[in-house]
Design a protein around this motif. Structure first.
Motif, PDB file in Angstrom:
ATOM      1  N   HIS A 172       6.791 -10.646  -3.535  1.00 16.63           N
ATOM      2  CA  HIS A 172       7.254 -11.893  -2.557  1.00 16.63           C
ATOM      3  C   HIS A 172       8.463 -11.367  -1.914  1.00 16.63           C
ATOM      4  O   HIS A 172       9.293 -10.707  -2.272  1.00 16.63           O
ATOM      5  N   ALA A 173       8.466 -11.692  -0.631  1.00 16.84           N
ATOM      6  CA  ALA A 173       9.723 -11.318   0.314  1.00 16.84           C
ATOM      7  C   ALA A 173       9.738 -12.357   1.447  1.00 16.84           C
ATOM      8  O   ALA A 173       8.573 -12.875   1.934  1.00 16.84           O
ATOM      9  N   PRO A 174      10.947 -12.644   1.859  1.00 16.89           N
ATOM     10  CA  PRO A 174      10.971 -13.575   3.089  1.00 16.89           C
ATOM     11  C   PRO A 174      10.837 -13.092   4.323  1.00 16.89           C
ATOM     12  O   PRO A 174      10.029 -13.528   5.288  1.00 16.89           O
ATOM     13  N   ASP A 175      10.609 -11.620   4.521  1.00 22.41           N
ATOM     14  CA  ASP A 175      10.486 -10.929   5.624  1.00 22.41           C
ATOM     15  C   ASP A 175       9.883  -9.294   5.460  1.00 22.41           C
ATOM     16  O   ASP A 175      10.008  -9.024   4.085  1.00 22.41           O
ATOM     17  N   ALA A 176       9.572  -8.715   6.563  1.00 19.96           N
ATOM     18  CA  ALA A 176       9.021  -7.275   6.269  1.00 19.96           C
ATOM     19  C   ALA A 176       9.834  -6.265   5.738  1.00 19.96           C
ATOM     20  O   ALA A 176       9.600  -5.612   4.817  1.00 19.96           O
ATOM     21  N   GLU A 177      10.954  -6.484   6.445  1.00 16.17           N
ATOM     22  CA  GLU A 177      12.116  -5.657   5.956  1.00 16.17           C
ATOM     23  C   GLU A 177      12.525  -5.622   4.509  1.00 16.17           C
ATOM     24  O   GLU A 177      12.614  -4.529   3.797  1.00 16.17           O
ATOM     25  N   ILE A 178      12.622  -6.865   3.805  1.00 15.76           N
ATOM     26  CA  ILE A 178      12.889  -7.061   2.484  1.00 15.76           C
ATOM     27  C   ILE A 178      11.629  -6.630   1.610  1.00 15.76           C
ATOM     28  O   ILE A 178      11.891  -6.089   0.337  1.00 15.76           O
ATOM     29  N   LEU A 201       9.521  -4.355   2.101  1.00 19.15           N
ATOM     30  CA  LEU A 201       9.648  -2.855   2.003  1.00 19.15           C
ATOM     31  C   LEU A 201      10.399  -2.365   1.165  1.00 19.15           C
ATOM     32  O   LEU A 201      10.236  -1.599   0.172  1.00 19.15           O
ATOM     33  N   GLN A 202      11.894  -3.033   1.050  1.00 24.23           N
ATOM     34  CA  GLN A 202      13.013  -2.663   0.129  1.00 24.23           C
ATOM     35  C   GLN A 202      12.243  -3.014  -1.294  1.00 24.23           C
ATOM     36  O   GLN A 202      12.455  -2.247  -2.314  1.00 24.23           O
ATOM     37  N   ASN A 203      11.877  -4.306  -1.583  1.00 19.35           N
ATOM     38  CA  ASN A 203      11.367  -4.745  -2.830  1.00 19.35           C
ATOM     39  C   ASN A 203      10.254  -3.557  -3.312  1.00 19.35           C
ATOM     40  O   ASN A 203      10.148  -3.387  -4.292  1.00 19.35           O
ATOM     41  N   ALA A 204       9.179  -3.227  -2.276  1.00 22.14           N
ATOM     42  CA  ALA A 204       7.903  -2.455  -2.452  1.00 22.14           C
ATOM     43  C   ALA A 204       8.528  -1.227  -3.268  1.00 22.14           C
ATOM     44  O   ALA A 204       8.160  -0.570  -4.235  1.00 22.14           O
ATOM     45  N   VAL A 211       5.583   8.384  -0.387  1.00 22.60           N
ATOM     46  CA  VAL A 211       6.246   9.095   0.546  1.00 22.60           C
ATOM     47  C   VAL A 211       6.051   8.031   1.803  1.00 22.60           C
ATOM     48  O   VAL A 211       6.932   8.281   2.677  1.00 22.60           O
ATOM     49  N   ASN A 212       5.226   7.216   1.622  1.00 21.18           N
ATOM     50  CA  ASN A 212       5.308   6.092   2.924  1.00 21.18           C
ATOM     51  C   ASN A 212       4.671   4.775   2.057  1.00 21.18           C
ATOM     52  O   ASN A 212       3.917   4.744   1.179  1.00 21.18           O
ATOM     53  N   ILE A 213       4.990   3.787   2.748  1.00 23.86           N
ATOM     54  CA  ILE A 213       4.839   2.377   2.256  1.00 23.86           C
ATOM     55  C   ILE A 213       4.383   1.444   3.512  1.00 23.86           C
ATOM     56  O   ILE A 213       5.107   1.242   4.476  1.00 23.86           O
ATOM     57  N   TRP A 214       3.280   0.868   3.104  1.00 27.66           N
ATOM     58  CA  TRP A 214       2.784  -0.242   4.240  1.00 27.66           C
ATOM     59  C   TRP A 214       2.964  -1.550   3.328  1.00 27.66           C
ATOM     60  O   TRP A 214       2.668  -1.598   2.367  1.00 27.66           O
ATOM     61  N   VAL A 215       3.443  -2.537   4.005  1.00 27.86           N
ATOM     62  CA  VAL A 215       3.419  -3.922   3.518  1.00 27.86           C
ATOM     63  C   VAL A 215       2.798  -5.011   4.507  1.00 27.86           C
ATOM     64  O   VAL A 215       2.974  -4.731   5.692  1.00 27.86           O
ATOM     65  N   VAL A 216       1.957  -5.867   4.040  1.00 31.38           N
ATOM     66  CA  VAL A 216       1.204  -6.631   5.057  1.00 31.38           C
ATOM     67  C   VAL A 216       1.131  -7.858   4.152  1.00 31.38           C
ATOM     68  O   VAL A 216       0.827  -8.117   3.071  1.00 31.38           O
ATOM     69  N   PHE A 272       0.785  -1.008   0.061  1.00 32.19           N
ATOM     70  CA  PHE A 272      -0.016   0.110  -0.029  1.00 32.19           C
ATOM     71  C   PHE A 272       0.943   1.173   0.190  1.00 32.19           C
ATOM     72  O   PHE A 272       1.659   1.350   0.654  1.00 32.19           O
ATOM     73  N   VAL A 273       0.619   2.290  -0.864  1.00 30.94           N
ATOM     74  CA  VAL A 273       1.565   3.367  -1.219  1.00 30.94           C
ATOM     75  C   VAL A 273       0.689   4.556  -0.836  1.00 30.94           C
ATOM     76  O   VAL A 273      -0.309   4.858  -1.198  1.00 30.94           O
ATOM     77  N   GLN A 274       1.298   5.599  -0.088  1.00 31.30           N
ATOM     78  CA  GLN A 274       0.771   7.001   0.069  1.00 31.30           C
ATOM     79  C   GLN A 274       1.574   7.747  -0.905  1.00 31.30           C
ATOM     80  O   GLN A 274       2.800   8.010  -0.723  1.00 31.30           O
ATOM     81  N   ALA A 275       0.766   8.322  -1.763  1.00 32.35           N
ATOM     82  CA  ALA A 275       1.557   9.314  -2.738  1.00 32.35           C
ATOM     83  C   ALA A 275       2.052  10.493  -2.340  1.00 32.35           C
ATOM     84  O   ALA A 275       3.058  11.088  -2.811  1.00 32.35           O
TER      85      ALA A 275
END
Ligand SMILES: [Fe+2]
Ligand SMILES: [Fe+2]
Lengths: 114, 309
Positions: A47-53, A55-58, A69-74, A31-34
């Motif tokens: 796809h990612a192995p954990d939340a940190e990666i 976020l980076q992939n996102a 300016v802000n990203i949520w991953v869930v 989820f992206v905040q523009a």
């Protein structure tokens, strides 16, 4: 580049040994905040192995041109959603409550800024 | 029958211009056709990085190198948007990727042609991305929500791809006699394969009617091809490169540019795996996948270690 004898790198025969251990990482929804003040909006998944990666992939997949300016991953499995089959009973209660809208109310002619 | 009435309701929704979302009821054929189309589209983006990637280290200036690098990176992103929308239909990512690496999945035949000179990079951006834009602009309006949204995202990025290519073509077309010759040669080689990117003629495209009924496609292969030709002819004349078709002629009755016959035998031969670079492309993809394995392993191990801590 080291080559295994009898097995050309990149040949279809090397499938099995490279395949195992390389299966799926969990799916994350992004989820992206523009801009500040805007709501977060679903951009897609990855796809990612954990939340940190995740976020980076996102950032690399969904914000290469300052789209965020802000990203949520869930993790997708943590999202609970309504199902289309339930729609009629689930959303129907709101359908007949027209008195929740301002158009339902009649006001005297001529009144301003009400 | 229950499915019968569900099908009618589904088609009525499409008729009304509604988007179909992943959990909505859909005919099995619709799901299958979409999985096939979206995964082929995704593979094309991924394999499409290879012909251009070939020139990143040899770009003639830093400006050109930055532009090309960013473009190729976008194509990776396009592949990822599309794999993620295919997954909403219930396929597994690793399954789809394996079909490309070790199976017989198809991808756009255009990427099995070689990039012989720097002029090919300009020509690909102009013609190949140009053709892709025509197709993807249509797909951005398709009836399946996730695929439509992926294409909207893609289209926003494609304009830069086409413009960087066209700028290269325009620059070389104004350059030395040798540069002019080079760019004309590239256009001669890429023009016809670009036209086949829209797929076989309507009369030989058995899936088309169904795809159009369900608004997965909104225009036919021939309509899209014609639109691309009409858009491209004036762009060629602005930069003064010739399109290699003696039959290319403006038709004042239809308002279209009529063009010559396409070589479908070559197209099908390339699809079957016998293009100039098919084997090279697949080998490069497998090597890239295998060489990335240690990165995936390390990321997985690090995540597992943190979970355990
Ligand atoms: Fe692309
Ligand atoms: Fe592109």
């Amino acid at each position: 580049m080291p080559q295994r004898k009898g097995q050309l790198k990149g040949s279809p025969m090397s499938k099995d040994q490279n395949h195992q251990g390389d299966s799926q990482w969990p799916i994350w929804e992004v989820f992206v905040q523009a801009k500040t003040g805007a709501p977060h909006e679903h951009a897609g998944s990855l796809h990612a192995p954990d939340a940190e990666i995740a976020l980076q992939n996102a950032r690399d997949v969904y914000s290469r041109r300052s789209e965020a300016v802000n990203i949520w991953v869930v993790e997708s499995k943590n999202i609970t959603a309504t199902t289309p089959e339930d729609n009629p009973t689930f959303f129907e209660p709101a359908a007949d409550k027209i008195y929740r809208h301002p158009q339902f109310y009649k006001i005297p002619r001529g009144v301003k800024n009400l | 029958m229950e499915d019968e009435s569900k099908l009618r309701a589904f088609e009525a929704r499409i008729e009304a211009g509604e988007k179909i979302e992943p959990k909505d009821w859909m005919p099995e054929r619709y799901r299958k056709q979409l999985i096939r189309m979206i995964s082929q589209h995704a593979h094309s983006e991924i394999v499409g990085m290879l012909p251009e990637g070939n020139w990143i280290t040899r770009a003639p200036s830093l400006r050109r190198k930055m532009g090309l690098l960013a473009k190729v990176q976008d194509e990776a992103g396009h592949g990822l948007y599309l794999y993620c929308s295919a997954e909403t239909l219930g396929v597994d990512r690793s399954e789809v990727v394996d079909q490309l690496l070790y199976g017989t999945a198809k991808y756009s035949s255009i990427f099995n042609y070689p990039t012989l000179t720097w002029a090919d990079i300009g020509t690909i951006g102009w013609l190949v991305d140009g053709a892709a834009i025509v197709n993807q602009t249509m797909l951005a309006k398709c009836s399946y929500g996730p695929y439509s949204r992926a294409n909207i995202r893609i289209c926003k990025e494609e304009n830069f791809h086409k413009k960087q290519g066209y700028e290269i073509v325009a620059t070389m077309a104004k350059g030395t006699p040798e540069q002019k010759r080079m760019v004309q040669d590239a256009v001669n080689r890429w023009w016809w394969p670009s036209l086949t990117m829209f797929g076989p003629p309507d009369k030989d495209s058995p899936n088309s009617a169904e795809l159009m009924k369900w608004q997965v496609k909104l225009q036919s292969n021939d309509e899209l091809r014609q639109r691309f030709v009409n858009l491209t002819v004036p762009q060629a004349s602005v930069v003064g490169v010739a399109l290699p078709d003696p039959d290319l002629k403006y038709n004042s009755k239809t308002g279209n540019w009529d063009f010559g016959a396409l070589n479908w035998d070559e197209f099908f031969a390339v699809i079957k795996g016998n293009g100039p670079c098919n084997r090279q492309r697949m080998r490069a993809r497998r090597i890239a996948h295998e060489n990335g394995k240690w990165v995936r392993d390390a990321a997985g191990a690090y995540a597992a270690k943190k979970r355990a801590a």
